[in-house]
Design a protein around this motif. Structure first.
Motif, PDB file in Angstrom:
ATOM      1  N   SER A  78       0.819  -1.206   0.000  1.00 54.88           N
ATOM      2  CA  SER A  78       0.000   0.000   0.000  1.00 54.88           C
ATOM      3  C   SER A  78       0.859   1.265   0.000  1.00 54.88           C
ATOM      4  O   SER A  78       0.678   2.155  -0.834  1.00 54.88           O
ATOM      5  CB  SER A  78      -0.924  -0.017   1.219  1.00 54.88           C
ATOM      6  OG  SER A  78      -1.676   1.166   1.302  1.00 54.88           O
ATOM      7  N   SER A  81       2.995   1.589  -3.164  1.00 57.39           N
ATOM      8  CA  SER A  81       2.198   2.055  -4.295  1.00 57.39           C
ATOM      9  C   SER A  81       1.931   3.555  -4.210  1.00 57.39           C
ATOM     10  O   SER A  81       1.870   4.243  -5.239  1.00 57.39           O
ATOM     11  CB  SER A  81       0.881   1.292  -4.372  1.00 57.39           C
ATOM     12  OG  SER A  81       0.123   1.720  -5.471  1.00 57.39           O
ATOM     13  N   ARG A  84       5.087   5.069  -5.653  1.00 54.84           N
ATOM     14  CA  ARG A  84       5.322   4.740  -7.054  1.00 54.84           C
ATOM     15  C   ARG A  84       4.244   5.260  -7.994  1.00 54.84           C
ATOM     16  O   ARG A  84       4.528   5.666  -9.123  1.00 54.84           O
ATOM     17  CB  ARG A  84       5.443   3.218  -7.206  1.00 54.84           C
ATOM     18  CG  ARG A  84       6.719   2.643  -6.631  1.00 54.84           C
ATOM     19  CD  ARG A  84       7.556   1.942  -7.689  1.00 54.84           C
ATOM     20  NE  ARG A  84       6.883   0.799  -8.257  1.00 54.84           N
ATOM     21  CZ  ARG A  84       7.060  -0.457  -7.839  1.00 54.84           C
ATOM     22  NH1 ARG A  84       7.862  -0.712  -6.822  1.00 54.84           N
ATOM     23  NH2 ARG A  84       6.430  -1.459  -8.421  1.00 54.84           N
ATOM     24  N   ASN A  85       2.991   5.219  -7.541  1.00 56.46           N
ATOM     25  CA  ASN A  85       1.877   5.493  -8.444  1.00 56.46           C
ATOM     26  C   ASN A  85       1.120   6.794  -8.184  1.00 56.46           C
ATOM     27  O   ASN A  85       0.333   7.212  -9.034  1.00 56.46           O
ATOM     28  CB  ASN A  85       0.886   4.324  -8.408  1.00 56.46           C
ATOM     29  CG  ASN A  85       1.495   3.042  -8.934  1.00 56.46           C
ATOM     30  OD1 ASN A  85       2.002   2.986 -10.040  1.00 56.46           O
ATOM     31  ND2 ASN A  85       1.465   1.993  -8.108  1.00 56.46           N
ATOM     32  N   GLU A 107       8.349  -2.861  -2.785  1.00 54.82           N
ATOM     33  CA  GLU A 107       7.748  -3.669  -1.733  1.00 54.82           C
ATOM     34  C   GLU A 107       8.730  -4.794  -1.400  1.00 54.82           C
ATOM     35  O   GLU A 107       9.508  -5.228  -2.243  1.00 54.82           O
ATOM     36  CB  GLU A 107       6.414  -4.220  -2.230  1.00 54.82           C
ATOM     37  CG  GLU A 107       5.624  -5.029  -1.212  1.00 54.82           C
ATOM     38  CD  GLU A 107       5.974  -6.505  -1.223  1.00 54.82           C
ATOM     39  OE1 GLU A 107       5.689  -7.174  -0.221  1.00 54.82           O
ATOM     40  OE2 GLU A 107       6.542  -6.984  -2.228  1.00 54.82           O
ATOM     41  N   HIS A 136      -3.674  -3.186  -3.317  1.00 49.86           N
ATOM     42  CA  HIS A 136      -2.600  -2.352  -3.854  1.00 49.86           C
ATOM     43  C   HIS A 136      -1.470  -3.204  -4.437  1.00 49.86           C
ATOM     44  O   HIS A 136      -0.912  -2.886  -5.479  1.00 49.86           O
ATOM     45  CB  HIS A 136      -2.034  -1.437  -2.766  1.00 49.86           C
ATOM     46  CG  HIS A 136      -2.914  -0.276  -2.441  1.00 49.86           C
ATOM     47  ND1 HIS A 136      -3.871  -0.328  -1.458  1.00 49.86           N
ATOM     48  CD2 HIS A 136      -2.992   0.966  -2.982  1.00 49.86           C
ATOM     49  CE1 HIS A 136      -4.499   0.839  -1.389  1.00 49.86           C
ATOM     50  NE2 HIS A 136      -3.992   1.637  -2.300  1.00 49.86           N
ATOM     51  N   GLU A 140      -1.966  -2.456  -8.306  1.00 47.01           N
ATOM     52  CA  GLU A 140      -1.122  -1.313  -8.615  1.00 47.01           C
ATOM     53  C   GLU A 140       0.345  -1.686  -8.766  1.00 47.01           C
ATOM     54  O   GLU A 140       1.042  -1.129  -9.609  1.00 47.01           O
ATOM     55  CB  GLU A 140      -1.301  -0.226  -7.555  1.00 47.01           C
ATOM     56  CG  GLU A 140      -2.722   0.351  -7.557  1.00 47.01           C
ATOM     57  CD  GLU A 140      -2.844   1.662  -6.808  1.00 47.01           C
ATOM     58  OE1 GLU A 140      -1.946   1.987  -6.003  1.00 47.01           O
ATOM     59  OE2 GLU A 140      -3.837   2.374  -7.038  1.00 47.01           O
ATOM     60  N   LEU A 141       0.820  -2.630  -7.969  1.00 47.99           N
ATOM     61  CA  LEU A 141       2.216  -3.062  -8.088  1.00 47.99           C
ATOM     62  C   LEU A 141       2.374  -4.316  -8.937  1.00 47.99           C
ATOM     63  O   LEU A 141       3.489  -4.670  -9.311  1.00 47.99           O
ATOM     64  CB  LEU A 141       2.807  -3.318  -6.693  1.00 47.99           C
ATOM     65  CG  LEU A 141       2.875  -2.107  -5.758  1.00 47.99           C
ATOM     66  CD1 LEU A 141       3.490  -2.516  -4.421  1.00 47.99           C
ATOM     67  CD2 LEU A 141       3.661  -0.968  -6.377  1.00 47.99           C
TER      68      LEU A 141
END
Length: 258
Positions: A78, A81, A84-85, A107, A136, A140-141
């Protein structure tokens, strides 16, 4: 490699052994790990509630503190992300210091498998285990495959978990279902969050699992509370604790920790 450990605030405050286990695990791979003592929250709670102006200085401070390292490792999909995002809205498109940090933040399981090439951890965990993959981490990852995309992906956490001697990873019915935590969602939509969490936990219990393992302590914190209040026959552990050789907590130990 010059590696820094980023510890999410809820781990720092409530589950410090997850951070210590992460440090021990990284050091067991021959790494020298730094812990910047002035680190703070990554700003995700503010960003989730729409308080962008409050999250921006937190993001800038994070980049200032961690940009000098070759890699930043975090035991949370979480928070990883978030950096990174979602940090991009706080920085210019050509901010090279931010871009370098964004691309070098990982992560924990992702770092071990993808950056270090680790696929086997020496150790033993003789228990029936089920895996919870956080939203996440999956969406997302891309730490594993999710049902929204018909793309085969190796699950980073499972690769490392299944390398331990004696472990039995049991299947669950819905491998990528949300636990209902969602940060502030669990506060603003409590009833929905609880219903989702109970449904998620029951799937793990019905599999015959002894231990619910995940890479996000926030998800585990939510499900741990539901398990405890309903006296379900299951315990939870973060993957860092399992890989670092921590024993399964006794009921007395688990109760004291809560």
């Amino acid at each position: 490699m010059n590696v820094a450990l980023f510890v999410p605030c809820y781990i720092d405050q409530f589950f410090p052994d997850v951070a210590i286990s992460t440090l021990e695990l990284l050091e067991s791979q021959g790494l020298s790990v730094a812990f910047p003592e002035m680190q703070t929250c990554c700003g995700q709670p503010m960003a989730n509630t729409g308080c962008t102006a409050d999250a921006a200085p937190v993001a800038r401070q994070f980049v200032e503190m961690f940009s000098g390292y070759d890699a930043v490792v975090c035991p949370s999909g979480s928070c990883t992300s978030m950096i990174r995002n979602h940090y991009s809205e706080y920085f210019a498109d050509d901010d090279q210091r931010f871009i370098k940090l964004r691309d070098s933040t990982f992560e924990l399981c992702e770092f071990l498998v993808d950056r270090l090439g680790v696929r086997t951890i020496k150790g033993r965990f003789p228990h029936r285990v089920s895996v919870h993959s956080s939203c996440h981490g999956l969406r997302e990852l891309r730490l594993g495959a999710c049902s929204e995309q018909m793309v085969p992906r190796e699950n980073k956490l499972r690769i490392l978990l299944e390398s331990l001697e004696g472990v039995e990873v049991v299947p669950i019915s819905r491998q990528d279902e949300c636990c209902g935590f969602g940060g502030t969602f669990a506060v603003t939509e409590r009833e929905t969050s609880v219903a989702m969490g109970v449904d998620r936990v029951q799937d793990h219990v019905q599999s015959g699992s002894e231990v619910l393992v995940a890479g996000d302590m926030s998800c585990l914190m939510h499900m741990q509370g539901l398990i405890r209040r309903r006296e379900m026959p299951m315990q939870v552990m973060h993957i860092a604790e399992v890989l670092a050789g921590r024993p399964l907590p006794t009921k007395q130990t688990a109760s004291a920790a809560r």
